[in-house]
Design a protein around this motif. Structure first.
Motif, short mmCIF file in Angstrom:
data_model
loop_
_atom_site.label_atom_id
_atom_site.label_comp_id
_atom_site.label_asym_id
_atom_site.label_seq_id
_atom_site.Cartn_x
_atom_site.Cartn_y
_atom_site.Cartn_z
N GLN A 140 0.82 -1.22 0.00
CA GLN A 140 0.00 0.00 0.00
C GLN A 140 0.85 1.26 0.00
O GLN A 140 0.36 2.36 0.21
CB GLN A 140 -0.92 0.00 1.22
N ILE A 148 2.84 2.40 -2.58
CA ILE A 148 2.90 3.05 -3.89
C ILE A 148 1.49 3.11 -4.44
O ILE A 148 0.87 2.07 -4.68
CB ILE A 148 3.84 2.30 -4.85
N LYS A 172 1.19 5.92 -9.72
CA LYS A 172 2.49 5.25 -9.85
C LYS A 172 2.37 3.72 -9.79
O LYS A 172 3.31 3.01 -10.11
CB LYS A 172 3.46 5.73 -8.76
N ASP A 173 1.19 3.23 -9.36
CA ASP A 173 0.98 1.79 -9.30
C ASP A 173 0.44 1.23 -10.62
O ASP A 173 0.11 0.05 -10.70
CB ASP A 173 0.03 1.42 -8.15
N GLY A 229 7.52 -1.82 -2.92
CA GLY A 229 6.44 -2.54 -3.56
C GLY A 229 6.14 -3.81 -2.78
O GLY A 229 6.61 -3.98 -1.65
N CYS A 241 2.76 -3.86 -5.81
CA CYS A 241 1.43 -3.29 -5.92
C CYS A 241 0.45 -4.38 -6.35
O CYS A 241 0.86 -5.40 -6.92
CB CYS A 241 1.42 -2.15 -6.93
N TRP A 258 -3.54 -5.25 -8.09
CA TRP A 258 -4.76 -4.87 -8.81
C TRP A 258 -5.73 -6.01 -8.68
O TRP A 258 -5.61 -7.03 -9.35
CB TRP A 258 -4.44 -4.56 -10.29
N LYS A 311 6.91 -3.32 -8.40
CA LYS A 311 7.16 -1.89 -8.29
C LYS A 311 8.09 -1.68 -7.11
O LYS A 311 8.10 -2.50 -6.19
CB LYS A 311 5.84 -1.12 -8.04
#
Length: 622
Positions: free
Chosen positions: A460, A462, A466-467, A490, A492, A494, A511
């Motif tokens: 959490q 980044i 930027k992610d 990192g 990250c 999704w 990341k």
């Protein structure tokens, strides 16, 4: 309600049924009992072309021979508004699969392609973004496919084609829903629609009934709760007298000194610029010797504005068709946008308004600051690049503007990590992927959330933007290559984001991407005072325009511009290289630091300007 058994409905055994969903193979299923059909709330069908249909039960029952589902989101090869499913479903031979949603609960947002964070009760107007179905990239993975398919095409060709496609899709979708939108406006249930093309859709405020109606339109793919909503922009206005006078002085600085000084020779060594250690440490000086100085490259800088000092004024991009006269001389819809535009205040005023610190001046100076008149310090990594100044973070209009005005790169210091954003993250990922396809690489600092009072858990640290996979996130390291405690780590994720759930917990996104220096070198700013002095900021040189060169400001906001500057050097030796190719070479040529190989602290490693430029030249000359 009692769920039917898998034996009763002859489930396709390759798919495990979930709580409320049953996937049926239409070539083998027997007739479904009427009692079950009557309870079906919605249906999704995939035909032989792989195109999905979705719809809701319009009569909550069935006739003697069929049940009708309306609000169909149709596919290109079967345009229709509703569909009747025969009682004997075995006769529906044109479909591969039928998915029936069994639900006796009240209608939910998830049934209607609506962000579940949107309350569907009451009459309050809610800020939303209506995403249209016709997108260049509709879901995760399509940007990557585009990059592979178009890698051999020049950036100019890709840019022209993508820009035309984005605008065309927006115009077409607008016509398709225009009647509905106008009707909802006339009724007062929808207000302030504002259209965009960087993502095909529009923002507005709407009452729940209007939101539901919009979601049923086949041209709409999803409706987001717009957590970044701004009322429809008022007409672009001129500046007040004080602002106009200040910008006029900036214009005089720019026009009087708009040519960068020639590189020094042995005879003119007395005027040789002084290069800060951070510029030397990424091997930028060596890259300059190969002819890469940022020439011909325009960098959009979305930040706080600049102090009107010669070294920054000389670096400004200049829209020569625009005069600072309170008029829209070039008829682009923006008044006084000679050096960029202020989307926050709707005018052309782009000077720093913070009296204590100038974040924008520091970032602009790292990217392309020219030689200082007094100290001769040259802070810029790409000292011949030009800077387009913008204000308005998370404003999609800024992305559209910089693309139309010909920017090659965009530097961003803004980021959100401490707010629940839900699905709206996907909207911005969609926008930045379209921006990448159109030839603009976005870069910025990875954040400062690994330690201290603002520390965030791993995964959490980044945040958006930027992610986003196609955006370059730059972490930080000290001059002696020791760890910077605050530099965000990192990876990250999704997950549970509409259209973009391709990096769940078991498949994280790596990341940050690369590393640079966030502190300890001279940057442009106001003369230190108050808290700045208490924090140890030190003035190196007092320059013109009320600006100083200062050592003290710290944060990955200043790591990001290092990546931007090197990307500008790369483009200055091959202006046709595509954004994703620049990102790839920045990572491949980085000097590995920390654990061997790519990691979640330093990404691919410390940025290396000379090696990145060498690889661009090598590929250019093949």
């Amino acid at each position: 309600m009692n769920k039917p058994s898998s034996t009763q409905l002859n489930f396709d055994t390759r798919i495990e049924p979930r709580t409320d969903f049953f996937l049926l193979d239409s070539s083998t299923i027997p007739p479904i009992p009427t009692t079950i059909i009557k309870q079906a709330r919605a249906i999704v069908i995939e035909n032989n072309y792989g195109h999905p249909f979705t719809g809701s039960n319009s009569n909550n029952g069935m006739s003697n021979s069929s049940i009708t589902f309306s609000g169909i989101k149709h596919c290109p090869c079967h345009p229709m508004d509703c569909i009747s499913i025969p009682k004997k479903l075995i006769s529906v031979r044109s479909f591969n699969f039928i998915l029936i949603v069994l639900c006796s609960n009240p209608l939910k947002a998830t049934d209607l392609r609506i962000d579940e964070a949107i309350p569907l009760n009451g009459t309050r107007h809610i800020p939303v973004f209506v995403r249209m179905a016709d997108q260049l990239f509709a879901k995760a993975g399509e940007h990557e496919t585009f990059c592979r398919d178009n890698a051999k095409r020049s950036r100019t060709v890709n840019r022209k084609a993508v820009l035309a496609t984005l605008k065309s899709k927006s115009q077409k979708s607008r016509k398709e829903v225009n009647q509905l939108v106008q009707s909802l406006e006339n009724s007062g249930s929808l207000q302030n629609p504002q259209w965009f093309w960087i993502v095909n859709g529009f923002s507005c405020t709407a009452q729940p009934d209007a939101i539901i109606q919009l979601s049923k339109n086949p041209s709409v793919s999803f409706i987001y709760l717009n957590r970044f909503y701004r009322p429809k922009s008022k007409q672009s206005i001129g500046m007040n007298e004080t602002q106009a006078a200040a910008m006029q002085k900036l214009l005089e600085l720019r026009t009087a000194t708009h040519f960068a000084p020639a590189p020094p020779t042995k005879k003119s060594n007395a005027q040789k610029p002084k290069i800060p250690w951070n510029v030397q440490a990424i091997n930028a000086e060596q890259a300059w010797r190969s002819g890469a100085r940022g020439q011909g490259v325009t960098v959009a800088v979305i930040d706080s504005g600049i102090i009107p000092t010669t070294s920054l004024a000389k670096a400004l991009w200049w829209n020569k068709a625009e005069l600072l006269d309170g008029k829209d001389n070039d008829n682009n819809g923006f008044v006084d946008d000679a050096f960029g535009y202020n989307f926050t205040d709707e005018n052309g005023f782009l000077l720093e308004q913070n009296r204590f610190t100038s974040h924008g001046s520091a970032c602009a100076g790292i990217i392309a600051g020219r030689q200082a008149p007094k100290s001769r310090l040259q802070t810029g990594i790409a000292p011949e690049a030009e800077l387009m100044l913008l204000k308005g973070s998370f404003d999609l209009r800024a992305l559209e503007y910089l693309l139309l005005q010909g920017a090659d790169l965009v530097s961003m210091s803004f980021m959100i990590v401490d707010r629940e954003l839900g699905h709206i993250r996907g909207l911005y990922r969609n926008a930045f992927e379209h921006l990448s396809a159109a030839g603009v690489l976005a870069l910025g600092g990875a954040g400062n959330y690994a330690s201290g009072p603002r520390v965030k858990p791993r995964g959490q640290q980044i945040g958006i933007p930027k992610d986003i996979p196609c955006v370059v996130a730059v972490a930080g390291i000290k001059q002696d290559r020791s760890e910077v405690a605050f530099s965000s780590r990192g990876p990250c994720f999704w997950e549970n984001v509409a259209f973009y759930s391709d990096h769940p917990l078991n498949k994280p996104l790596s990341k940050p991407d690369i590393t640079a220096f966030p502190l300890g070198y001279p940057t442009w700013n106001h003369p230190p005072k108050g808290m700045a002095i208490k924090r140890g900021w030190k003035e190196i040189s007092r320059e013109d325009g009320g600006a100083s060169i200062v050592i003290g400001p710290a944060g990955n906001s200043f790591s990001g511009p290092h990546g931007v500057g090197v990307a500008a050097l790369m483009l200055s030796v091959n202006n046709e290289i595509n954004p994703w190719q620049i990102k790839d070479l920045l990572e491949k040529t980085a000097t590995d630091i920390g654990p061997k190989g790519r990691d979640h602290q330093y990404g691919a490693g410390l940025i290396n300007a000379v090696e990145a430029v060498k690889q661009v030249i090598k590929q250019r000359d093949l």
